[in-house]
Design a protein around this motif. Sequence first.
Motif, short mmCIF file in Angstrom:
data_model
loop_
_atom_site.label_atom_id
_atom_site.label_comp_id
_atom_site.label_asym_id
_atom_site.label_seq_id
_atom_site.Cartn_x
_atom_site.Cartn_y
_atom_site.Cartn_z
N LEU A 11 33.26 46.47 44.97
CA LEU A 11 33.43 47.60 44.06
C LEU A 11 33.24 48.93 44.78
CD1 LEU A 11 31.19 45.39 42.54
CD2 LEU A 11 32.20 46.59 40.62
N TRP A 25 40.89 49.31 30.62
CA TRP A 25 39.74 48.96 31.44
C TRP A 25 38.85 47.96 30.70
CZ3 TRP A 25 38.15 50.75 36.34
CH2 TRP A 25 39.04 51.67 36.94
N VAL A 176 29.99 47.52 35.14
CA VAL A 176 31.13 47.48 36.05
C VAL A 176 32.39 47.69 35.22
CG1 VAL A 176 32.50 46.03 37.61
CG2 VAL A 176 29.99 45.92 37.67
N LYS A 178 36.58 47.55 35.29
CA LYS A 178 37.68 46.97 36.07
C LYS A 178 39.01 47.15 35.33
CE LYS A 178 34.63 43.37 37.96
NZ LYS A 178 34.37 41.92 38.05
N SER A 182 44.10 44.28 37.22
CA SER A 182 43.78 44.19 38.64
C SER A 182 43.82 42.74 39.12
CB SER A 182 42.40 44.79 38.91
OG SER A 182 41.39 44.12 38.17
N TYR A 184 42.80 39.91 42.24
CA TYR A 184 41.59 39.68 43.03
C TYR A 184 41.95 39.71 44.51
CZ TYR A 184 36.95 37.82 44.11
OH TYR A 184 35.66 37.66 44.57
N TRP A 193 37.99 48.42 40.77
CA TRP A 193 36.69 47.96 40.30
C TRP A 193 35.67 49.04 40.62
CZ3 TRP A 193 35.52 42.13 41.67
CH2 TRP A 193 36.53 41.31 41.13
#
Length: 299
Positions: A11, A25, A176, A178, A182, A184, A193
């Motif tokens: 992150l 998000w 957090v 993200k 997104s 990986y 992130w």
Amino acid sequence: MLFTPIKPMLLQMGNNNEIDDNPEWIYDIKWDGWRILVHKEGDRVEAYTRHGNNVTSKFPELQEVGQSIQSHTAIIDCEGVVLRNGVSVFDDFAYRGRLSNKEKIKEATVTHPATFIAFDVLATDKVYTSKPLVDRKEILSSIIEPSSKLLVTPSIVGNGSNIFQLTKDKGMEGIVGKQCNSIYKTNHRSHDWLKYKHFKIIDAVILGYKENPFTMLVGTQINGKYKPLANVEFGFKLEEKTAFREIAKQIVTKVERDMMWVEPILCCKVQYLEKTNTGSLRIVSFKGFNFDKVPEEIY
């Protein structure tokens, strides 16, 4: 990929004043422990740290973790934690990570029980790293039967400011954020992130400093004596270093190896995430000199 070390996606630090309530998000609670990737195939379960260390032998709880994973094969991204009243305690999990004696490990499963909190899935019988996060979240929830040893972290779409305040009220580390879509990316630090942490500010006394890299030792006064709290390496402006060096060379009391001890007459503000069980500060940065304070006022 299975049963081999994987460097996880990392992150970036977010700005707490810019938490986006945009529905594109997803926000998770940020747990304070060790990043752990759990690998499973049948009855075989292994755990690796973000640095690739196999720590399976340290956590007998992993057998129960494996039973909670309903897929025959899986690689799950988790945070390994020890929970106290629902809040993760970093020191307690770090204690588990230091143990190597089998009897002490067995005792610690009672005194410092580990829980693995899952927030992503990299693979089952298929690899999912190219799928959007929102799809991976659905897959993750579908293959885990929650237990006391394996949980899926709560998530919320949008409303990041609300969950950020909630975690602050509960004394948790933060959240957090993200991007829903997104993918990986292993071994990659991404702006998709973002981590938002509840930092605190404390007044401290400067006790000494080092060069290469420039680091201040700061502390507090307890019963008339000064106790070190943290080595502060980050957050300094160039002009702050220059000004401090000019003053420090006049008040150095002794030099021990690379540490230059100074008279405890200068105060500063430092930002930190939390205090350890011994009173030391974790994740510290410099936030400026405090000329309005004198050392006798800091305790």
